[in-house]
Design a protein around this motif. Structure first.
Motif, PDB file in Angstrom:
ATOM      1  N   ARG A 250     -23.085  82.863 -44.933  1.00 50.35           N
ATOM      2  CA  ARG A 250     -23.334  81.707 -45.801  1.00 50.35           C
ATOM      3  C   ARG A 250     -22.026  81.212 -46.402  1.00 50.35           C
ATOM      4  NH1 ARG A 250     -24.326  81.142 -51.246  1.00 50.35           N
ATOM      5  NH2 ARG A 250     -24.307  83.412 -51.500  1.00 50.35           N
ATOM      6  N   ASN A 251     -21.646  80.006 -46.037  1.00 43.91           N
ATOM      7  CA  ASN A 251     -20.445  79.372 -46.565  1.00 43.91           C
ATOM      8  C   ASN A 251     -20.873  78.217 -47.462  1.00 43.91           C
ATOM      9  OD1 ASN A 251     -17.960  78.222 -47.099  1.00 43.91           O
ATOM     10  ND2 ASN A 251     -17.295  78.156 -44.965  1.00 43.91           N
ATOM     11  N   THR A 252     -20.571  78.327 -48.748  1.00 47.25           N
ATOM     12  CA  THR A 252     -20.964  77.276 -49.688  1.00 47.25           C
ATOM     13  C   THR A 252     -20.046  76.064 -49.631  1.00 47.25           C
ATOM     14  OG1 THR A 252     -19.660  78.284 -51.463  1.00 47.25           O
ATOM     15  CG2 THR A 252     -21.957  78.977 -51.260  1.00 47.25           C
ATOM     16  N   LYS A 253     -18.951  76.184 -48.882  1.00 45.42           N
ATOM     17  CA  LYS A 253     -18.005  75.072 -48.693  1.00 45.42           C
ATOM     18  C   LYS A 253     -17.460  74.544 -50.018  1.00 45.42           C
ATOM     19  CE  LYS A 253     -20.971  72.813 -46.097  1.00 45.42           C
ATOM     20  NZ  LYS A 253     -21.572  71.796 -45.200  1.00 45.42           N
ATOM     21  N   GLY A 254     -17.124  75.458 -50.911  1.00 46.47           N
ATOM     22  CA  GLY A 254     -16.571  75.058 -52.195  1.00 46.47           C
ATOM     23  C   GLY A 254     -15.276  74.284 -52.076  1.00 46.47           C
ATOM     24  N   ASP A 255     -14.548  74.495 -50.974  1.00 42.81           N
ATOM     25  CA  ASP A 255     -13.300  73.750 -50.765  1.00 42.81           C
ATOM     26  C   ASP A 255     -13.527  72.463 -49.973  1.00 42.81           C
ATOM     27  OD1 ASP A 255     -13.676  74.633 -48.117  1.00 42.81           O
ATOM     28  OD2 ASP A 255     -12.289  76.298 -48.362  1.00 42.81           O
ATOM     29  N   GLY A 256     -14.793  72.204 -49.615  1.00 41.40           N
ATOM     30  CA  GLY A 256     -15.114  70.974 -48.912  1.00 41.40           C
ATOM     31  C   GLY A 256     -15.221  71.097 -47.410  1.00 41.40           C
ATOM     32  N   TYR A 257     -14.942  72.305 -46.862  1.00 37.80           N
ATOM     33  CA  TYR A 257     -14.905  72.446 -45.410  1.00 37.80           C
ATOM     34  C   TYR A 257     -15.659  73.696 -44.958  1.00 37.80           C
ATOM     35  CZ  TYR A 257     -11.385  68.878 -45.925  1.00 37.80           C
ATOM     36  OH  TYR A 257     -10.730  67.719 -46.254  1.00 37.80           O
ATOM     37  N   ASP A 258     -16.355  73.534 -43.839  1.00 40.86           N
ATOM     38  CA  ASP A 258     -17.101  74.635 -43.259  1.00 40.86           C
ATOM     39  C   ASP A 258     -16.243  75.397 -42.257  1.00 40.86           C
ATOM     40  OD1 ASP A 258     -19.262  76.272 -42.576  1.00 40.86           O
ATOM     41  OD2 ASP A 258     -19.850  74.949 -40.935  1.00 40.86           O
ATOM     42  N   ARG A 259     -15.478  74.658 -41.466  1.00 39.18           N
ATOM     43  CA  ARG A 259     -14.584  75.269 -40.476  1.00 39.18           C
ATOM     44  C   ARG A 259     -13.191  74.700 -40.661  1.00 39.18           C
ATOM     45  NH1 ARG A 259     -17.882  77.669 -35.501  1.00 39.18           N
ATOM     46  NH2 ARG A 259     -19.959  77.624 -36.386  1.00 39.18           N
ATOM     47  N   VAL A 260     -12.548  74.256 -39.595  1.00 40.03           N
ATOM     48  CA  VAL A 260     -11.171  73.782 -39.703  1.00 40.03           C
ATOM     49  C   VAL A 260     -11.102  72.485 -40.502  1.00 40.03           C
ATOM     50  CG1 VAL A 260      -9.202  72.927 -38.380  1.00 40.03           C
ATOM     51  CG2 VAL A 260     -10.461  74.903 -37.563  1.00 40.03           C
ATOM     52  N   ALA A 261     -10.089  72.383 -41.338  1.00 40.14           N
ATOM     53  CA  ALA A 261      -9.852  71.171 -42.131  1.00 40.14           C
ATOM     54  C   ALA A 261      -8.675  70.396 -41.550  1.00 40.14           C
ATOM     55  CB  ALA A 261      -9.548  71.550 -43.578  1.00 40.14           C
TER      56      ALA A 261
END
Length: 362
Positions: A250-261
């Protein structure tokens, strides 16, 4: 055979006694990883493009620093700290992007490791006599894709979240059906060390040494754990593309990204380098040995280029190269490798969805 990076620790008791001191611990980078035979790519046909431009690069001053972990957060191969001097050099401000790599491929016709199906007739020349032919399912063009499990799992078996996917490559990072369209400004991934070397040769550059990489990541800071200083990665504004939530399901994507940015999605360090923490691992020129820092002694090393050969106690027959910087999969519970001293390893014929590179120039 190929292998991937992880962060489990393995007792040094399993290491070769003549190579690794008894009682030490080393990093384990595989645990029941799905197997596939890989191929080596050659740079023999690659010719430098003649472009001597330093566009997109920043000047890194020369200097001296203590290489390795200064606190107790490091893994065993990050100790002991040792004095290093590196001469000044130029470094790509960002990881090599899909657009940059596409330009290289169009100019040279280069085919990456992941796009090459192994040739058994050639492969068996490198194997012990009598080695049986592997199943056809292992002799395919493929690469490793992150496949998150549907529920929480134990973190002792990386094959639970990495899978060989036929047709996965730099153009299709997650396999057939995926694309880099619209992601031209994202780091190229699914590239092996051999692929990175080929690009660097064409661009008139080279891969950084591990010492150069750490010096640049530290950006003039002394004994700080991160490229931005000592503030925890989860404090304040997002500082890097890493895993938030519960790894690996589970990735909450707190930095805005799920995988590569995309590159430059986060602030640069004081040298003007982006993504020296998180996003994608970056290939270095050096061979990997977990005991290399122990060999340094008290003498200051001048422009060290790493050990003469690789040795990984977990896989003694598989040579490994160093990767640095961590990736979007790094999480404090498993792989806090967004620290500037964190080291990892993988075989040079391996492509992964979270591994790319940047280049340097004298």
């Amino acid at each position: 055979m190929v292998t991937i990076v992880g962060c489990k620790q393995l007792s040094g008791k399993t290491a070769a006694k003549e190579a690794i001191p008894a009682g030490d611990t080393v990093m384990s980078c595989t645990a029941n990883l799905p197997s596939r035979f890989a191929v080596n790519a050659s740079t023999d046909s690659i010719v430098a493009n003649g472009n001597s431009s330093r566009e997109g690069m920043v000047k890194i001053p020369g200097g001296e620093f203590l290489m390795g972990a200064a606190d107790k957060e490091g893994r065993p191969d990050e100790y002991p700290q040792h004095a290093v001097h590196v001469d000044g050099f130029w470094m790509d401000a960002t990881e090599v992007t899909n657009a940059m790599f596409m330009k290289f491929v169009k100019a040279t016709g280069y085919i990456t490791t992941a796009e090459r199906a192994p040739d058994w007739e050639e492969l068996k020349k490198q194997l012990p006599s009598g080695t049986p032919r592997p199943a056809d399912s292992l002799l395919v063009a493929a690469s490793l894709v992150f496949t998150p499990p549907a529920k929480p799992i134990q973190l002792n078996d990386v094959s639970q979240w990495w899978q060989w996917v036929k047709g996965a490559s730099w153009k299709h990072p997650q396999g057939p059906g995926s694309s880099i369209k619209g992601k031209e400004n994202s780091p190229v991934v699914q590239v092996s060390w051999d692929d990175a070397m080929a690009y660097a040769k064409w661009a008139g550059k080279r891969l950084p040494t591990e010492a150069e990489w750490e010096w640049a990541a530290r950006s003039g800071l002394t004994n700080q754990p991160y490229t931005w200083g000592n503030e925890s990665v989860d404090k304040g504004q997002p500082k890097a593309n890493i895993w938030q939530g519960h790894f690996p399901d589970r990735n909450t994507k707190g930095d805005g990204y799920d995988r590569v940015a995309p590159v430059k999605s986060f602030a640069a360090n004081s040298y003007g380098l982006y993504d020296m923490a998180g996003n994608v691992w970056e290939w270095c020129a050096d061979w990997y040995r977990p005991d290399y820092y122990n060999q340094a002694g008290s003498k200051k090393l001048i422009n060290p280029a790493g050990p003469a050969a690789s040795y990984d106690p977990e896989e003694p027959t598989v040579p490994k190269r160093v990767v640095r910087g961590g990736s979007f999969l790094c999480h404090a519970s498993y792989c806090a490798s967004y620290r500037v001293s964190a080291r990892m390893k993988t075989s040079p014929d391996t492509g992964l969805e979270h591994t790319g590179f940047r280049c340097v120039k004298n």
